[in-house]
Design an enzyme around this catalytic site. Structure first.
Site, PDB file in Angstrom:
ATOM      1  N   HIS A 137      79.016  24.470  53.710  1.00 45.00           N
ATOM      2  CA  HIS A 137      78.940  25.591  54.379  1.00 45.00           C
ATOM      3  C   HIS A 137      80.336  25.913  55.176  1.00 45.00           C
ATOM      4  O   HIS A 137      80.622  25.062  55.967  1.00 45.00           O
ATOM      5  CB  HIS A 137      77.787  25.492  55.577  1.00 45.00           C
ATOM      6  CG  HIS A 137      77.782  26.573  56.577  1.00 45.00           C
ATOM      7  ND1 HIS A 137      78.538  27.028  57.537  1.00 45.00           N
ATOM      8  CD2 HIS A 137      76.797  27.661  56.444  1.00 45.00           C
ATOM      9  CE1 HIS A 137      78.180  28.065  57.974  1.00 45.00           C
ATOM     10  NE2 HIS A 137      77.104  28.607  57.384  1.00 45.00           N
ATOM     11  N   ASP A 138      81.007  27.166  54.706  1.00 43.10           N
ATOM     12  CA  ASP A 138      82.171  27.743  55.295  1.00 43.10           C
ATOM     13  C   ASP A 138      83.363  26.597  55.472  1.00 43.10           C
ATOM     14  O   ASP A 138      84.162  26.645  56.217  1.00 43.10           O
ATOM     15  CB  ASP A 138      81.671  28.096  56.763  1.00 43.10           C
ATOM     16  CG  ASP A 138      80.780  29.306  56.823  1.00 43.10           C
ATOM     17  OD1 ASP A 138      80.715  29.566  55.813  1.00 43.10           O
ATOM     18  OD2 ASP A 138      80.794  29.834  57.750  1.00 43.10           O
TER      19      ASP A 138
ATOM     20  N   LYS B   7      79.497  34.996  52.214  1.00 38.51           N
ATOM     21  CA  LYS B   7      78.739  34.693  53.407  1.00 38.51           C
ATOM     22  C   LYS B   7      79.346  35.973  54.364  1.00 38.51           C
ATOM     23  O   LYS B   7      80.548  36.349  54.813  1.00 38.51           O
ATOM     24  CB  LYS B   7      79.462  33.432  54.057  1.00 38.51           C
ATOM     25  CG  LYS B   7      78.945  32.990  55.443  1.00 38.51           C
ATOM     26  CD  LYS B   7      77.720  32.264  55.096  1.00 38.51           C
ATOM     27  CE  LYS B   7      77.119  31.877  56.368  1.00 38.51           C
ATOM     28  NZ  LYS B   7      77.924  31.304  57.467  1.00 38.51           N
TER      29      LYS B   7
END
Length: 285
Positions: free
Chosen positions: A36-37, A123
């Site tokens: 994630h990210d 995202k």
């Protein structure tokens, strides 16, 4: 309004684990990994060469390696470098223009670069499910478990875990493969998920037995980590074949659970299969 400069802290250990309300276990046939990210922009707030982030990245790399070996799909989230005001909307009020002012920092950190078999999701909001095909792709492949790693634990990672739960997808937050603004916020996210929407685990719980049982097993473990197509001889330098420092850190963390004296420096001093097998085949005291 923007993300502040961040300070390193002690990552959670087994003694910090909250009481999980559910007893789910990860099933490789049902699971997917979410990174994630993990973009240069978000990692940059800790500055360069942050030992805490190096360990988080090493833990994620070890999990990614395990998933590759067990046919577990790997997903990434990454904010786009160009976001209109309509796309960012309330994010502008909360965080300012964000990555749109630093487009050169949009890429995933080098140690976790996606390959052609990975899926990179655009995202848009805290949850990885928002405006993305993640749910549909998971369900199309029979996956209803999501292993969550990355940044930031109390924002996007926690929100994604809760969103997964509401979609009947079991989330697993990997405590030492996450990072946050502070240790307090990190632990808050773990406690929330453990009690409300998922299960919190440590990296070591998801990985197989840490030490290979033979030199052939060691070779089989190492070969997928190399960039070269040629196989090294037992006494050849593995760095010359593309083994990088992050992967060595992940191996050291894994093997140290059995041989407490093994660290990155020890592996890097003599990075050959012969030398490493000598270390690993010692009798455990």
């Amino acid at each position: 309004m923007a993300i502040p400069k961040l300070q390193a802290y002690a990552l959670p250990t087994a003694s910090d684990m909250p009481d999980n309300k559910v007893s789910w276990t990860v099933d490789p046939a049902r699971a997917a990994l979410l990174i994630h990210d993990m973009q240069d922009y978000f990692i940059g707030f800790w500055g360069e060469n942050c030992p805490m982030m190096e360990q988080v990245i090493a833990n994620i790399a070890a999990l990614r390696q395990y998933c590759k070996q067990h046919n577990i799909p790997v997903y990434y989230t990454a904010q786009p470098k160009e976001q209109s005001d309509d796309d960012r909307a309330l994010l502008n009020d909360m965080w300012g223009p964000g990555l749109t002012r630093s487009p050169e920092q949009q890429k995933i950190v080098d140690a976790l670069t996606p390959d052609e078999s990975d899926t990179v999701l655009v995202k848009w909001r805290y949850s990885a499910f928002h405006r993305s095909p993640l749910e549909e792709q998971l369900k199309a492949t029979g996956r209803n478990q999501l292993i969550i790693t990355g940044v930031y634990a109390h924002i996007g990672c926690m929100t994604t875990a809760t969103d997964a739960f509401m979609r009947d997808i079991q989330p697993f937050m990997v405590a030492d493969a996450l990072a946050d603004f502070s240790r307090e916020e990190h632990l808050m996210a773990l406690n929330y998920v453990a009690g409300r929407s998922g299960r919190v685990v440590m990296t070591e719980e998801l990985l197989p037995a840490p030490v290979p049982k033979s030199k052939d097993a060691l070779r089989a473990l190492i070969l997928p980590l190399l960039d070269e197509s040629d196989e090294p001889l037992d006494d050849e330098n593995l760095i010359d074949y593309g083994l990088d420092s992050v992967r060595m850190m992940a191996l050291a963390a894994r093997w140290r659970k059995v041989h407490g004296d093994i660290d990155f420096v020890m592996l890097a001093k003599n990075p050959t299969l012969d030398a490493w097998w000598t270390l690993l085949s010692r009798e455990v005291k």
